[in-house]
Design a protein around this motif. Structure first.
Motif, PDB file in Angstrom:
ATOM      1  N   GLY A  60       4.815  91.598  21.034  1.00 49.81           N
ATOM      2  CA  GLY A  60       3.670  92.459  20.745  1.00 49.81           C
ATOM      3  C   GLY A  60       2.597  92.361  21.808  1.00 49.81           C
ATOM      4  N   THR A  61       2.390  91.161  22.322  1.00 48.87           N
ATOM      5  CA  THR A  61       1.423  90.970  23.405  1.00 48.87           C
ATOM      6  C   THR A  61       1.881  91.713  24.655  1.00 48.87           C
ATOM      7  N   ASP A  62       3.170  91.668  24.935  1.00 53.70           N
ATOM      8  CA  ASP A  62       3.708  92.420  26.073  1.00 53.70           C
ATOM      9  C   ASP A  62       3.452  93.918  25.912  1.00 53.70           C
ATOM     10  N   VAL A  63       3.648  94.433  24.714  1.00 51.60           N
ATOM     11  CA  VAL A  63       3.400  95.850  24.445  1.00 51.60           C
ATOM     12  C   VAL A  63       1.940  96.188  24.749  1.00 51.60           C
ATOM     13  N   LEU A  64       1.036  95.372  24.257  1.00 51.98           N
ATOM     14  CA  LEU A  64      -0.387  95.637  24.470  1.00 51.98           C
ATOM     15  C   LEU A  64      -0.774  95.509  25.943  1.00 51.98           C
ATOM     16  N   LEU A  69      -2.284  98.154  31.100  1.00 57.17           N
ATOM     17  CA  LEU A  69      -2.017  98.457  32.503  1.00 57.17           C
ATOM     18  C   LEU A  69      -1.889  99.960  32.734  1.00 57.17           C
ATOM     19  N   GLN A  70      -1.204 100.647  31.838  1.00 58.20           N
ATOM     20  CA  GLN A  70      -1.074 102.101  31.969  1.00 58.20           C
ATOM     21  C   GLN A  70      -2.436 102.769  31.909  1.00 58.20           C
ATOM     22  N   ARG A  71      -3.250 102.339  30.969  1.00 60.00           N
ATOM     23  CA  ARG A  71      -4.581 102.942  30.833  1.00 60.00           C
ATOM     24  C   ARG A  71      -5.438 102.653  32.050  1.00 60.00           C
ATOM     25  N   ALA A  72      -5.336 101.443  32.586  1.00 60.11           N
ATOM     26  CA  ALA A  72      -6.138 101.077  33.754  1.00 60.11           C
ATOM     27  C   ALA A  72      -5.749 101.907  34.976  1.00 60.11           C
ATOM     28  N   LYS A  73      -4.479 102.242  35.098  1.00 61.21           N
ATOM     29  CA  LYS A  73      -4.015 103.029  36.235  1.00 61.21           C
ATOM     30  C   LYS A  73      -4.421 104.498  36.127  1.00 61.21           C
ATOM     31  N   LEU A  74      -4.514 105.006  34.918  1.00 63.91           N
ATOM     32  CA  LEU A  74      -4.799 106.418  34.721  1.00 63.91           C
ATOM     33  C   LEU A  74      -6.275 106.765  34.821  1.00 63.91           C
ATOM     34  N   PRO A  76     -10.587 104.920  34.518  1.00 62.04           N
ATOM     35  CA  PRO A  76     -11.437 103.778  34.166  1.00 62.04           C
ATOM     36  C   PRO A  76     -11.579 103.694  32.658  1.00 62.04           C
ATOM     37  N   ASP A  77     -11.542 102.508  32.148  1.00 64.54           N
ATOM     38  CA  ASP A  77     -11.572 102.326  30.698  1.00 64.54           C
ATOM     39  C   ASP A  77     -12.443 101.119  30.385  1.00 64.54           C
ATOM     40  N   THR A  78     -13.520 101.331  29.649  1.00 59.53           N
ATOM     41  CA  THR A  78     -14.429 100.233  29.353  1.00 59.53           C
ATOM     42  C   THR A  78     -13.805  99.166  28.456  1.00 59.53           C
ATOM     43  N   LEU A  79     -12.768  99.520  27.688  1.00 61.87           N
ATOM     44  CA  LEU A  79     -12.106  98.531  26.850  1.00 61.87           C
ATOM     45  C   LEU A  79     -11.277  97.553  27.652  1.00 61.87           C
ATOM     46  N   ILE A  80     -10.813  97.976  28.814  1.00 61.13           N
ATOM     47  CA  ILE A  80      -9.976  97.122  29.641  1.00 61.13           C
ATOM     48  C   ILE A  80     -10.863  96.353  30.586  1.00 61.13           C
TER      49      ILE A  80
END
Length: 80
Positions: A60-64, A69-74, A76-80
């Motif tokens: 599950g940690t791997d999934v998250l 990583l996908q969101r960071a590449k696409l 900027p994301d304040t949650l990451i």
């Protein structure tokens, strides 16, 4: 023991599957329709279940991490 029933193996499977999907312990307990104390009692009493829990949590940690990583590449994301 609290939480033992003829449906315990099914509930343990649902719990571990939910952890493997990246859910928290609390959310996995809800998915399996068990209490947190029941889950921790099972973990303490059953080494095989504890190993399955650990493996599911790692998956599950791997999934998250992959999602982050996908969101960071696409974008900027304040949650990451």
């Amino acid at each position: 023991m609290r939480g033992c029933s003829n449906r315990a193996p099914e509930k343990r499977e649902v719990f571990c599957a939910a952890l493997g999907d990246g859910l928290s312990v609390t959310a996995a307990c809800r998915a399996a329709a068990i209490g947190r104390m029941t889950a921790y009692d099972w973990r303490k009493a059953d080494a095989d279940f504890a190993k399955a829990w650990d493996a599911a949590l790692e998956a599950g940690t791997d999934v998250l991490e992959d999602i982050a990583l996908q969101r960071a590449k696409l974008q900027p994301d304040t949650l990451i």
